[in-house]
Scaffold this motif. Sequence first.
Motif, short mmCIF file in Angstrom:
data_model
loop_
_atom_site.label_atom_id
_atom_site.label_comp_id
_atom_site.label_asym_id
_atom_site.label_seq_id
_atom_site.Cartn_x
_atom_site.Cartn_y
_atom_site.Cartn_z
N PRO A 8 0.84 -1.20 0.00
CA PRO A 8 0.00 0.00 0.00
C PRO A 8 0.87 1.25 0.00
CG PRO A 8 -0.22 -1.24 2.08
CD PRO A 8 0.68 -2.02 1.18
N ALA A 9 0.38 2.27 -0.69
CA ALA A 9 1.13 3.53 -0.78
C ALA A 9 1.19 4.20 0.59
CB ALA A 9 0.47 4.46 -1.79
N GLU A 10 2.35 4.75 0.90
CA GLU A 10 2.52 5.50 2.14
C GLU A 10 1.71 6.79 2.03
OE1 GLU A 10 4.18 5.95 5.94
OE2 GLU A 10 4.26 4.23 4.62
N PRO A 11 0.97 7.15 3.08
CA PRO A 11 0.22 8.41 3.02
C PRO A 11 1.14 9.60 2.77
CG PRO A 11 -0.45 7.11 4.91
CD PRO A 11 0.76 6.44 4.33
N THR A 12 0.64 10.56 2.03
CA THR A 12 1.38 11.76 1.68
C THR A 12 0.62 12.98 2.17
OG1 THR A 12 2.13 10.68 -0.34
CG2 THR A 12 2.37 13.05 -0.26
N VAL A 13 1.34 13.92 2.79
CA VAL A 13 0.74 15.17 3.25
C VAL A 13 1.26 16.31 2.39
CG1 VAL A 13 0.48 16.78 5.18
CG2 VAL A 13 0.47 14.31 5.60
N LEU A 14 0.33 17.13 1.90
CA LEU A 14 0.66 18.27 1.06
C LEU A 14 0.07 19.54 1.66
CD1 LEU A 14 -0.50 16.68 -2.31
CD2 LEU A 14 1.85 16.82 -1.49
N HIS A 25 -3.22 12.31 1.60
CA HIS A 25 -3.67 11.42 0.53
C HIS A 25 -3.11 10.03 0.78
CE1 HIS A 25 -5.00 14.69 -2.25
NE2 HIS A 25 -4.21 15.38 -1.45
N THR A 26 -3.91 9.03 0.50
CA THR A 26 -3.44 7.65 0.59
C THR A 26 -4.10 6.85 -0.52
OG1 THR A 26 -3.09 5.76 2.06
CG2 THR A 26 -5.16 6.94 2.33
N GLY A 27 -3.31 6.02 -1.17
CA GLY A 27 -3.83 5.24 -2.29
C GLY A 27 -4.40 6.10 -3.39
N ASP A 51 -11.95 11.61 6.22
CA ASP A 51 -13.07 10.93 5.59
C ASP A 51 -13.39 9.65 6.36
OD1 ASP A 51 -14.35 8.95 3.67
OD2 ASP A 51 -14.30 10.72 2.39
N THR A 52 -14.67 9.37 6.56
CA THR A 52 -15.06 8.19 7.34
C THR A 52 -14.49 6.90 6.78
OG1 THR A 52 -17.15 8.08 6.12
CG2 THR A 52 -17.19 9.22 8.25
N ALA A 53 -14.25 6.84 5.47
CA ALA A 53 -13.68 5.63 4.87
C ALA A 53 -12.25 5.39 5.32
CB ALA A 53 -13.73 5.74 3.34
N PHE A 54 -11.60 6.40 5.90
CA PHE A 54 -10.20 6.30 6.30
C PHE A 54 -10.00 6.41 7.81
CE2 PHE A 54 -10.22 7.76 1.92
CZ PHE A 54 -9.32 6.91 1.33
#
Length: 110
Positions: A8-14, A25-27, A51-54
């Motif tokens: 899985p992609a590592e989360p990225t903060v911008l 952002h993730t995935g 987001d509730t999905a995360f």
Amino acid sequence: MADAAPAPAEPTVLDVAEWSRFEIHTGGKLAGFAAYRTRPGVITFTHTEIDTAFEGQGLGGRLVRAALDAARARGLAVHPACPFVRSWIAKHPEYADLVPSEEHARYGLA
């Protein structure tokens, strides 16, 4: 032999300055954001949302840590008007120095 699934992609903060918010952002998807206002030398965090999905993946903490690290790197004082940011700083006292000492009582910080 089947190919292994990609990690899985590592989360990225911008920092999306034109929208005055840090995004995580993730995935390839926007998972959440921390909204802010700035004035010279100060950043005020006003709202954080995942987001509730995360939810339940620790993304809110990662987002706040990255946003506070960016504020530190820029030499900005932090005003944690957002309850999530405020409680995160209270649990991570190594970040309390970002909040001006005269504002600690206002934000319930030791």
